[in-house]
Design an enzyme around this catalytic site. Structure first.
Site, PDB file in Angstrom:
ATOM      1  CG  HIS A  69       5.745  97.850 -46.792  1.00 44.61           C
ATOM      2  ND1 HIS A  69       6.454  96.985 -45.990  1.00 44.61           N
ATOM      3  CD2 HIS A  69       4.785  98.385 -45.996  1.00 44.61           C
ATOM      4  CE1 HIS A  69       5.943  97.009 -44.760  1.00 44.61           C
ATOM      5  NE2 HIS A  69       4.920  97.842 -44.739  1.00 44.61           N
ATOM      6  CG  ASP A  98      -1.802  65.127 -46.788  1.00 45.69           C
ATOM      7  OD1 ASP A  98      -2.055  66.324 -46.993  1.00 45.69           O
ATOM      8  OD2 ASP A  98      -0.666  64.634 -46.950  1.00 45.69           O
ATOM      9  CD1 TRP A 134      -2.410  98.809 -49.926  1.00 46.27           C
ATOM     10  CD2 TRP A 134      -3.273  96.831 -50.481  1.00 46.27           C
ATOM     11  NE1 TRP A 134      -3.510  98.589 -49.143  1.00 46.27           N
ATOM     12  CE2 TRP A 134      -4.069  97.381 -49.460  1.00 46.27           C
ATOM     13  CE3 TRP A 134      -3.627  95.578 -50.989  1.00 46.27           C
ATOM     14  CZ2 TRP A 134      -5.195  96.741 -48.945  1.00 46.27           C
ATOM     15  CZ3 TRP A 134      -4.750  94.943 -50.462  1.00 46.27           C
ATOM     16  CH2 TRP A 134      -5.517  95.527 -49.456  1.00 46.27           C
ATOM     17  CB  SER A 162      -1.752  80.664 -55.377  1.00 47.72           C
ATOM     18  OG  SER A 162      -1.304  80.274 -54.111  1.00 47.72           O
ATOM     19  CB  SER A 163      -5.665  82.962 -52.532  1.00 47.62           C
ATOM     20  OG  SER A 163      -4.567  83.680 -52.134  1.00 47.62           O
ATOM     21  CG  HIS A 246     -13.891  95.770 -44.937  1.00 47.90           C
ATOM     22  ND1 HIS A 246     -13.074  96.672 -44.322  1.00 47.90           N
ATOM     23  CD2 HIS A 246     -14.482  95.081 -43.949  1.00 47.90           C
ATOM     24  CE1 HIS A 246     -13.188  96.557 -43.019  1.00 47.90           C
ATOM     25  NE2 HIS A 246     -14.043  95.591 -42.763  1.00 47.90           N
ATOM     26  CD  GLU A 248      -6.696  90.046 -48.608  1.00 47.32           C
ATOM     27  OE1 GLU A 248      -7.414  89.208 -49.187  1.00 47.32           O
ATOM     28  OE2 GLU A 248      -5.536  89.827 -48.239  1.00 47.32           O
ATOM     29  CE1 TYR A 250     -13.121  92.454 -39.589  1.00 46.24           C
ATOM     30  CE2 TYR A 250     -14.004  93.170 -41.676  1.00 46.24           C
ATOM     31  CZ  TYR A 250     -13.791  93.387 -40.346  1.00 46.24           C
ATOM     32  OH  TYR A 250     -14.226  94.538 -39.761  1.00 46.24           O
ATOM     33  CB  SER A 261      -9.309  81.076 -30.112  1.00 44.11           C
ATOM     34  OG  SER A 261      -9.868  82.316 -30.431  1.00 44.11           O
ATOM     35  CG  HIS A 295     -15.511 101.202 -43.649  1.00 44.41           C
ATOM     36  ND1 HIS A 295     -15.964 100.214 -42.829  1.00 44.41           N
ATOM     37  CD2 HIS A 295     -14.333 100.757 -44.127  1.00 44.41           C
ATOM     38  CE1 HIS A 295     -15.091  99.225 -42.812  1.00 44.41           C
ATOM     39  NE2 HIS A 295     -14.098  99.540 -43.593  1.00 44.41           N
ATOM     40  CG  HIS A 296     -11.856 100.701 -46.920  1.00 43.79           C
ATOM     41  ND1 HIS A 296     -10.718 100.537 -46.183  1.00 43.79           N
ATOM     42  CD2 HIS A 296     -12.632  99.628 -46.655  1.00 43.79           C
ATOM     43  CE1 HIS A 296     -10.787  99.400 -45.504  1.00 43.79           C
ATOM     44  NE2 HIS A 296     -11.949  98.831 -45.771  1.00 43.79           N
ATOM     45  CB  THR A 321     -14.576  92.886 -33.048  1.00 46.13           C
ATOM     46  OG1 THR A 321     -14.987  92.812 -34.415  1.00 46.13           O
ATOM     47  CG2 THR A 321     -13.069  92.789 -32.981  1.00 46.13           C
ATOM     48  CE  LYS A 324     -13.014  85.789 -32.711  1.00 46.81           C
ATOM     49  NZ  LYS A 324     -13.760  84.617 -33.124  1.00 46.81           N
ATOM     50  NE  ARG A 443      -2.248 105.329 -46.584  1.00 44.07           N
ATOM     51  CZ  ARG A 443      -3.038 104.305 -46.910  1.00 44.07           C
ATOM     52  NH1 ARG A 443      -4.354 104.447 -46.935  1.00 44.07           N
ATOM     53  NH2 ARG A 443      -2.542 103.128 -47.206  1.00 44.07           N
TER      54      ARG A 443
END
Lengths: 524, 177
Positions: A69, A98, A134, A162-163, A246, A248, A250, A261, A295-296, A321, A324, A443
């Protein structure tokens, strides 16, 4: 253009296409398919958690569901959806004919379907799919991993390639192919956020590739990067993973900021408040994403100085943040608001993403995080920013630009129903998870203590509602594309600004073959 | 720097090189940096992997530190593995000797590797081992046992608030199969 003027027909059009609109559409359809697949995994999870006790599936399969998932939603649904929007929109937003590297664009899309086939095929292998989450923490993903972990590693490698190709393409396009007069500080916010996101991607996808390569070597070539017995360190894996992980998150949310926006000014009929501060805030968030990864992992036993550094650095991200969020609210302030479906999703994003931001602030407090770590509070937090953040903004974006893409108007009533059912379903699903998390429910567990039963049942019911509402979305989009009401206004939305609203509707196959004269200013 | 006259190609090449550098940095920058930081700061309770060359230092007889020894086996390592004494009281600066006992209770020749960790982790950089079985792997024949020596000095610069230091060894099975 001659031979390339019109699309060829049949399957080869899609296989060989180098047209940014075709590839963007492919990305978005692929991402929706993955969204359904990842959603199906989530439904299995919520069905098992509907009641305490083991009901439907065995714990190993449950772990495979949570793992897949996460992987499918992050790498298969959200990221490709934004890459699809980028492909479709960036050239028309900056007045380019293009993408800069059309053939590489084709390759970077067509790598994805086989990759996810590879990843999902592990479900049918001996030992099952990867079940280590994951995040793939060593040694769960090395010493104790099922044999199918090698497929997981290769899938990560290819989707990373690919990314990276997609990002190089986006950066090369934005830096080199803007129409004359389209200065950097005149670019639409969506283009800006994607430029910054693409830089994050080229910086951290190789780091993830490195991390999984080390896993591969530990598993098959007797190295000990993450094995303490051989002098390695499993905590090192966590550092490398989150140094990728991290930024990632963002990568996932910055393009969402871009979409919002674009939409909020349109339906407020006012220019975006504080355009340049939006640009600087985005850049600041991107920069800071590289210095907060630990912090993770507050609970791994860092020195107190490290905990404090990562805690304060993390809290500091709330400042740009907040800028924004403030700017979006101020854009709406005294605007001439109307509430079409894209705007509803944008406002839903604004409210729910802010809630997710607040729970993020709670989690950033190192001493408090020892209580929250690996509980459902974390699950609630990141679903508020990923689903109500990224997915809501993608949905808003699809509704917003679909008339331009297809030349047909979606069913507004159905869109509004989709929003309200999603909004309510989402909150029924994830709000109670804050409570069970604070009360200590861990979890990634297939069973739980009886005291959490009621809230979990609520969560499951909410998840089924939210899941069903996406079927409505699919129906609405398909019905629009196939037989929606024709709408050939250049500007679908009277408040819209930007080059994409100056081309005919539906957008012709080729646009801006001669660069436009940019009179439009993103600030206005 | 310019790699190509075509600006698109130029940007792409630069970005590609950047990704290569980032990928390589995981192996050649992040890992060494992590190890250096862990050694320097004693993060994770990691003690130095090489023998401390003892200088004659004066012994701080003014205080005693309690040193505890803990052993544990990683996952399915079958050996018996114990410290000879579980607690000693030592003066900072003094050289101390102790030993650990490992017994291979299986019918096969095996190789073990002990990995140390010090708690509180702040104390790790003050825990000097002049001789330790953990510097090398330990082969052991079937049904035989061995006394494995440890010689250590607690640095006299150990912060005053630390009264107890725990040295924990985890024994891993690294037999090639």
């Amino acid at each position: 253009m001659g031979a390339h003027a019109e699309p060829s027909s049949g399957l080869s059009r899609w296989l060989y296409t180098t047209n940014h609109k075709d590839i963007g559409a492919l990305y978005m359809w692929f991402s929706f398919a993955m969204f359904i697949l990842g959603g199906a995994f989530a439904m299995v999870i919520r069905a098992e958690l509907f009641q305490p006790g083991m009901q439907l599936i065995d714990p190993n399969f449950y772990n495979q569901m949570t793992t897949l998932h996460g992987l499918v939603m992050v790498f298969g649904a959200i990221m490709p959806a934004f890459v699809g929007l980028a492909n479709w929109l960036i050239p028309v937003m900056i007045g380019a004919p293009d993408m800069a590297l059309p053939r590489m664009n084709n390759l970077s899309f067509w790598l994805l379907p086989p990759t996810f086939l590879l990843l999902v095929s592990t479900l049918f292998m001996e030992g099952g799919a990867p079940g280590f989450g994951w995040t793939a923490y060593a040694p769960l993903s090395t010493t104790y991993a099922p044999p199918s972990v090698t497929f997981f590693i290769f899938a990560i490698h290819v989707m990373g390639a690919s990314s990276i190709m997609g990002s190089i393409n986006i950066i090369a396009t934005i830096m080199n192919m803007r129409a004359p007069g389209m200065d950097y500080m005149k670019m639409p916010m969506f283009v800006w956020t994607w430029l910054i996101t693409a830089f994050l991607l080229v910086a951290v996808m190789p780091v993830l590739a490195g991390a999984v390569t080390m896993m591969l070597m530990d598993i098959h070539f007797n190295t000990s990067f993450f094995s303490a017995a051989g002098g390695g360190d499993p905590v090192l894996y966590q550092h490398i993973f989150w140094f990728f992980g991290h930024p990632e998150v963002y990568i996932i949310i910055l393009p969402a900021f871009g979409v919002i926006s674009e939409i909020i000014p349109t339906f407020s009929r006012k220019p975006l408040f504080g355009y340049s501060s939006m640009v600087y805030a985005t850049a600041a968030i991107a920069f800071m994403s590289f210095i907060v990864w630990a912090h993770h992992m507050y609970t791994v036993g860092m020195p107190i100085a490290g905990e404090l550094f990562f805690m304060y650095a993390t809290m500091l991200i709330a400042v740009p943040t907040g800028v924004k969020v403030f700017n979006w609210v101020t854009t709406m302030w005294r605007g001439s608001l109307s509430f079409e479906t894209p705007m509803l999703f944008a406002i839903g994003f604004l409210v729910l993403f802010t809630i997710g931001g607040f729970s993020g602030l709670m989690l950033s407090i190192a001493p408090a995080d020892f209580q929250y770590h690996d509980t459902y509070f974390v699950v609630a937090h990141f679903h508020y920013v990923m689903v109500a953040g990224a997915v809501f903004s993608i949905t808003a974006g699809i509704y917003y630009w679909l008339p331009k893409m297809s030349g047909r108007m979606y069913n507004e009533t159905m869109g509004k129903v989709h929003f309200w059912v999603s909004f309510v379903g989402f909150n029924i699903t994830f709000f109670p998870q804050h409570f069970v998390g604070l009360a200590g429910m861990p979890r990634r567990v297939p069973d739980y203590a009886l005291q959490f039963a009621d809230f979990n049942m609520m969560s499951s019911i909410g998840a089924f509602i939210y899941g069903m509402s996406q079927v409505l979305f699919l129906y609405n989009v398909v019905a629009t594309v196939v037989a929606g009401k024709l709408d050939n206004r250049e500007k679908t939305w009277d408040g819209a600004n930007g080059l994409e609203w100056t081309i005919p509707t539906p957008a012709p196959y080729h646009t801006f073959e001669t660069p436009p004269k940019v009179v439009h200013n993103a600030v206005q | 720097m310019q790699f190509s006259r075509n600006p698109v190609t130029d940007t792409s090449i630069k970005l590609f090189l950047f990704t290569c550098v980032m990928g390589a940095s995981v192996f050649f920058v992040m890992i060494p940096l992590y190890n250096v930081l862990c050694d320097a700061l004693g993060i994770n309770g990691k003690t130095s992997g090489v023998a401390y060359t003892a200088m004659t230092t004066e012994v701080d007889t003014g205080r005693e530190i309690q040193v505890q020894f803990i052993t544990q086996n990683n996952s399915d390592m079958p050996w018996e593995f114990d410290p000879s004494t579980t607690i000693v009281r030592v003066n900072p600066g003094a050289l101390n000797d102790t030993y650990f006992i490992a017994k291979n209770i299986t019918d096969q020749h095996m190789i073990g590797q002990a990995v140390p960790s010090v708690s509180p982790s702040r104390a790790a950089e003050y825990f000097h081992k002049t001789e330790c079985f953990c510097f090398e792997s330990q082969p052991l024949d079937a049904n035989s046992s061995v006394e494995m020596p440890l010689r250590f000095i607690i640095d006299k610069d150990l912060p005053n608030d630390i009264k107890t230091v725990t040295l924990s060894y985890t024994l891993f099975d690294i037999t090639e199969r």
